[in-house]
Design an enzyme around this catalytic site. Structure first.
Site, PDB file in Angstrom:
ATOM      1  N   LYS A  37      83.540  64.003 -17.341  1.00 46.45           N
ATOM      2  CA  LYS A  37      85.505  64.403 -17.158  1.00 46.45           C
ATOM      3  C   LYS A  37      85.966  65.408 -17.432  1.00 46.45           C
ATOM      4  CE  LYS A  37      89.622  63.090 -20.087  1.00 46.45           C
ATOM      5  NZ  LYS A  37      89.791  61.632 -19.956  1.00 46.45           N
ATOM      6  N   THR A  41      92.107  67.515 -22.416  1.00 42.21           N
ATOM      7  CA  THR A  41      93.264  68.032 -23.111  1.00 42.21           C
ATOM      8  C   THR A  41      93.433  67.670 -23.882  1.00 42.21           C
ATOM      9  OG1 THR A  41      94.461  66.099 -21.995  1.00 42.21           O
ATOM     10  CG2 THR A  41      94.158  68.344 -20.098  1.00 42.21           C
ATOM     11  N   ASP A  50      86.849  63.215 -24.721  1.00 42.55           N
ATOM     12  CA  ASP A  50      86.506  61.494 -24.420  1.00 42.55           C
ATOM     13  C   ASP A  50      84.991  61.134 -23.779  1.00 42.55           C
ATOM     14  OD1 ASP A  50      89.614  61.218 -24.878  1.00 42.55           O
ATOM     15  OD2 ASP A  50      89.925  61.737 -22.765  1.00 42.55           O
ATOM     16  N   GLU A 109      86.019  59.488 -15.292  1.00 41.48           N
ATOM     17  CA  GLU A 109      86.918  59.069 -15.993  1.00 41.48           C
ATOM     18  C   GLU A 109      88.073  59.724 -15.904  1.00 41.48           C
ATOM     19  OE1 GLU A 109      88.740  58.536 -20.607  1.00 41.48           O
ATOM     20  OE2 GLU A 109      86.897  59.181 -20.598  1.00 41.48           O
ATOM     21  N   SER A 171      92.892  46.787 -23.870  1.00 45.28           N
ATOM     22  CA  SER A 171      93.231  46.765 -25.486  1.00 45.28           C
ATOM     23  C   SER A 171      94.056  45.996 -25.002  1.00 45.28           C
ATOM     24  CB  SER A 171      94.086  47.824 -26.381  1.00 45.28           C
ATOM     25  OG  SER A 171      93.981  47.553 -26.745  1.00 45.28           O
ATOM     26  N   ALA A 201      91.215  44.971 -28.871  1.00 44.06           N
ATOM     27  CA  ALA A 201      91.517  45.324 -30.074  1.00 44.06           C
ATOM     28  C   ALA A 201      91.111  46.073 -30.490  1.00 44.06           C
ATOM     29  CB  ALA A 201      92.677  45.441 -29.581  1.00 44.06           C
ATOM     30  N   GLY A 202      90.497  46.999 -30.210  1.00 45.85           N
ATOM     31  CA  GLY A 202      90.323  48.412 -31.827  1.00 45.85           C
ATOM     32  C   GLY A 202      88.489  48.424 -31.884  1.00 45.85           C
TER      33      GLY A 202
END
Length: 239
Positions: A37, A41, A50, A109, A171, A201-202
């Site tokens: 990464k 931020t 992340d 990423e 998603s 999603a989720g």
């Protein structure tokens, strides 16, 4: 594919969870994985970033952050506000290349979209991908507006002669609307590259063990999964 750069068509499109799924399938295939990464931020020094989230979901991946800035802004802006040095594309490329000598797969990423600025000279993730001569995976949203954002992103990659591996929908909704269903056919056309997955999603809220078990069903064989674009489209967007 020792290095894969993962970018999004914007923020909040499922980039981190997609990175975790790619890491999980690679680990399940027996490869060692590192997650880079370049600039985190909007996270305090004592919070998980992340890359940490990717490792939590995916399993034993090595993680590395080059810089962390507290404000939830573009890296160049966040660095300036914090009076901290920015991260430059050459530094990203150097770190990724070094990791690639130690790990089978390095996932880089980005932050937000492809052309989000990392430094005051306008350096971007696209510049780092060019320096690395590494392929890029684009994470896109499912619904209205994604075609324009995806085509702009992929046209820029083409302009720079950066290889586009494919598109993953970050998603996929439980009840997709008309736009999302139509986009299954239209996304690979505007991108000029295949759909390589769709994450329900989720799924980032799943227990890690379940996430790792199910990740292969969300990604295509190119990404060590079993997901089939034709079957998915026929099921989710029948004619």
């Amino acid at each position: 594919m020792p290095i894969l750069v993962i970018t999004g068509t914007g923020t909040e499109v499922g980039k981190t969870i997609t990175t975790a799924a790619v890491a999980a399938t690679a680990l399940a295939a027996g490869r060692t994985v590192a997650v880079l990464k370049p600039a985190q931020t909007g996270v305090r020094s004592d919070e998980r970033g992340d890359a940490d989230e990717v490792a939590r979901l995916a399993g034993p991946a090595h993680t590395l952050e080059l810089a962390r800035y507290p404000d939830p802004l573009a890296p160049a802006t966040a660095a300036r506000r914090a009076s901290l040095p920015p991260v430059r594309p050459a530094e990203i490329a150097e770190a990724a290349a070094k990791l690639a000598t130690e790990y089978d797969l390095v996932l880089v990423e980005g932050a937000g979209g492809l052309l989000v600025r990392f430094d005051e000279q306008g350096g971007t993730l696209a510049d780092a991908a060019q320096l690395l001569d590494a392929p890029v995976l684009v994470v896109a949203s499912a619904g209205l507006g994604t075609l324009n954002a995806t085509e702009l992103t992929t046209r820029e990659l083409s302009r720079r002669n950066v290889h586009l591996t494919g598109i993953v929908i970050g998603s996929w909704p439980d009840s997709p609307d008309l736009a999302a269903r139509c986009n299954l056919a239209d996304l690979p056309v505007v991108a000029g590259a295949p759909l390589l997955g769709a994450l329900p999603a989720g799924v980032g809220t799943l227990p890690p063990a379940n996430f790792r078990t199910m990740a292969r069903s969300w990604l295509a064989p190119t990404l060590d999964g079993t997901w089939d674009a034709s079957e998915f489209t026929a099921r989710e967007a029948p004619l």
